[in-house]
Design a protein around this motif. Sequence first.
Motif, PDB file in Angstrom:
ATOM      1  N   LEU A 134       3.039  21.955   5.950  1.00 26.50           N
ATOM      2  CA  LEU A 134       2.914  22.757   7.167  1.00 26.50           C
ATOM      3  C   LEU A 134       1.475  23.135   7.505  1.00 26.50           C
ATOM      4  N   ASP A 135       0.739  23.680   6.548  1.00 23.52           N
ATOM      5  CA  ASP A 135      -0.611  24.159   6.851  1.00 23.52           C
ATOM      6  C   ASP A 135      -1.538  23.023   7.260  1.00 23.52           C
ATOM      7  N   ASN A 136      -1.225  21.811   6.807  1.00 27.66           N
ATOM      8  CA  ASN A 136      -2.015  20.640   7.197  1.00 27.66           C
ATOM      9  C   ASN A 136      -1.439  19.943   8.425  1.00 27.66           C
ATOM     10  N   ARG A 137      -0.344  20.516   8.947  1.00 26.44           N
ATOM     11  CA  ARG A 137       0.315  19.983  10.155  1.00 26.44           C
ATOM     12  C   ARG A 137       0.575  18.480  10.043  1.00 26.44           C
ATOM     13  N   ARG A 138       1.201  18.126   8.942  1.00 26.41           N
ATOM     14  CA  ARG A 138       1.526  16.733   8.689  1.00 26.41           C
ATOM     15  C   ARG A 138       2.873  16.610   7.993  1.00 26.41           C
ATOM     16  N   ILE A 139       3.499  15.458   8.188  1.00 28.03           N
ATOM     17  CA  ILE A 139       4.620  15.044   7.341  1.00 28.03           C
ATOM     18  C   ILE A 139       4.088  13.913   6.476  1.00 28.03           C
ATOM     19  N   ARG A 140       4.256  14.052   5.174  1.00 31.16           N
ATOM     20  CA  ARG A 140       3.762  13.045   4.241  1.00 31.16           C
ATOM     21  C   ARG A 140       4.931  12.507   3.414  1.00 31.16           C
ATOM     22  N   LYS A 141       4.732  11.369   2.794  1.00 27.40           N
ATOM     23  CA  LYS A 141       5.810  10.816   1.982  1.00 27.40           C
ATOM     24  C   LYS A 141       5.249  10.266   0.679  1.00 27.40           C
ATOM     25  N   VAL A 142       6.127  10.259  -0.339  1.00 29.61           N
ATOM     26  CA  VAL A 142       5.791   9.689  -1.636  1.00 29.61           C
ATOM     27  C   VAL A 142       6.720   8.507  -1.888  1.00 29.61           C
ATOM     28  N   ASP A 143       6.138   7.341  -2.086  1.00 29.41           N
ATOM     29  CA  ASP A 143       6.908   6.149  -2.439  1.00 29.41           C
ATOM     30  C   ASP A 143       7.395   6.320  -3.876  1.00 29.41           C
ATOM     31  N   MET A 144       8.706   6.312  -4.081  1.00 32.12           N
ATOM     32  CA  MET A 144       9.260   6.622  -5.395  1.00 32.12           C
ATOM     33  C   MET A 144       8.994   5.521  -6.432  1.00 32.12           C
ATOM     34  N   LYS A 145       8.633   4.336  -5.985  1.00 30.61           N
ATOM     35  CA  LYS A 145       8.294   3.258  -6.923  1.00 30.61           C
ATOM     36  C   LYS A 145       6.826   3.316  -7.335  1.00 30.61           C
ATOM     37  N   THR A 146       5.951   3.521  -6.367  1.00 28.66           N
ATOM     38  CA  THR A 146       4.521   3.504  -6.651  1.00 28.66           C
ATOM     39  C   THR A 146       3.933   4.882  -6.903  1.00 28.66           C
ATOM     40  N   ASN A 147       4.649   5.919  -6.448  1.00 31.61           N
ATOM     41  CA  ASN A 147       4.196   7.303  -6.534  1.00 31.61           C
ATOM     42  C   ASN A 147       2.982   7.579  -5.648  1.00 31.61           C
ATOM     43  N   ILE A 148       2.768   6.729  -4.645  1.00 34.41           N
ATOM     44  CA  ILE A 148       1.629   6.867  -3.740  1.00 34.41           C
ATOM     45  C   ILE A 148       1.987   7.741  -2.537  1.00 34.41           C
ATOM     46  N   VAL A 149       1.055   8.614  -2.142  1.00 38.34           N
ATOM     47  CA  VAL A 149       1.229   9.524  -1.002  1.00 38.34           C
ATOM     48  C   VAL A 149       0.600   8.935   0.250  1.00 38.34           C
ATOM     49  N   THR A 150       1.302   9.048   1.380  1.00 37.03           N
ATOM     50  CA  THR A 150       0.734   8.669   2.673  1.00 37.03           C
ATOM     51  C   THR A 150       1.194   9.664   3.730  1.00 37.03           C
ATOM     52  N   THR A 151       0.465   9.739   4.836  1.00 39.06           N
ATOM     53  CA  THR A 151       0.851  10.572   5.979  1.00 39.06           C
ATOM     54  C   THR A 151       1.635   9.718   6.964  1.00 39.06           C
ATOM     55  N   VAL A 152       2.755  10.256   7.463  1.00 35.20           N
ATOM     56  CA  VAL A 152       3.572   9.499   8.420  1.00 35.20           C
ATOM     57  C   VAL A 152       3.618  10.158   9.795  1.00 35.20           C
ATOM     58  N   ALA A 153       3.175  11.410   9.886  1.00 32.17           N
ATOM     59  CA  ALA A 153       3.118  12.087  11.192  1.00 32.17           C
ATOM     60  C   ALA A 153       2.121  13.233  11.132  1.00 32.17           C
ATOM     61  N   GLY A 154       1.392  13.415  12.229  1.00 32.75           N
ATOM     62  CA  GLY A 154       0.418  14.493  12.329  1.00 32.75           C
ATOM     63  C   GLY A 154      -0.990  14.053  11.972  1.00 32.75           C
ATOM     64  N   ASN A 155      -1.959  14.587  12.717  1.00 29.50           N
ATOM     65  CA  ASN A 155      -3.363  14.256  12.429  1.00 29.50           C
ATOM     66  C   ASN A 155      -4.139  15.468  11.915  1.00 29.50           C
ATOM     67  N   GLY A 156      -3.418  16.554  11.652  1.00 32.22           N
ATOM     68  CA  GLY A 156      -4.058  17.757  11.131  1.00 32.22           C
ATOM     69  C   GLY A 156      -4.437  18.757  12.203  1.00 32.22           C
TER      70      GLY A 156
END
Length: 358
Positions: free
Chosen positions: A178-200
């Motif tokens: 919320l505070d970063n105004r983003r939706i992020r996701k974690v790939d459960m196989k790689t454990n890598i984080v990425t942003t899927v919505a919001g530019n901050g």
Amino acid sequence: MRVLAILALLLVLPTVARADKLVLVAGGGDGADGTEATKAKLIQPFGVEFWKGTTLIVEMAKGERVRMIPYTGSLITIAGKEGVKGNDGDGGEGSKATFNGMHSLTIGDGNDVYLADTWNNRVRKVDLGKTGAPVTPFAGTGEKGFAGDGGPAEKAKFGGVFCVSFDPEKKNLFITDLDNRRIRKVDMKTNIVTTVAGNGQKGVPKDGEDATKQPLVDPRAHAVDKDGNLWILERGGHALRVVDAKGQIRTVAGTGKAGMSTGKALEAAMNGPKHLSIDRDGTVLIADTENHRIVRFNPKEGTLTAVAGTGKKGTAGVDGDPLKAEFNQPHGVIVHPKTGDIYISDASNGRVLKIVRD
């Protein structure tokens, strides 16, 4: 002839009307652990989930605990200490761990419960399959900030983790940052984080644009449906937005201003909505928190309709028509995958209710 006469009579007899009914599941009392769930004390229950279909898992924000209601119907604490805020206990038993304002939870493929440990700015896990329900870190360092996209989840930084939930295949864990105004996701196989919505940035996104390049007002919760649509609920934005499978965002419900109405979704007003989930028919259930009600967005019809609550703050209406009931800041709504019953976290009334559907 007699059989025919009986059949004819049955056809003209009036049918008995059935209707949805609101019932108490847990809370509203003063009981401690081991007490029957409907007589137990819950302190601001926000999130509810289902483990193995029959066991209800409840997390409490100010209560700082994760609790379980097994088939026996008695309440059991599995993690956290009542009213104790902290950020301790990783690697140890759940009962010795401390949390800080948990707002959401979700369950993975196995026995792991993923907790949005909100003010600790991270996601933690509780393993229900092991003795003592040990707690381990999953995402976030605990330090507030924004960092880590493209890297491992544990080394990433978040700013207020308000919602966690999986996509239907449980391939990705989505996180409302919320505070970063983003939706992020974690790939459960790689454990890598990425942003899927919001530019901050703070603002209303433009329809049809790339979701990662658009601002958000203040994303409070999210849900992903079977078609890959990411639904985003904005508390202060008083709106529901969707990111389609192509990554394009658009607003689908809410006027952007606080109010209370139903009808055409973009003309219908909400007030501080704080949670949502996808019903079995693909419609979106929304906890319209400050209006003390539950509403439904129908993507096919483009409408917002009332599901439960009069809009008046109170406690009345248990064992009756959900539309005639009263709530006090409901913070959670979720559908049981098998029964279709709708569970409501009536946070400020300290109880969990469900709508038993006709």
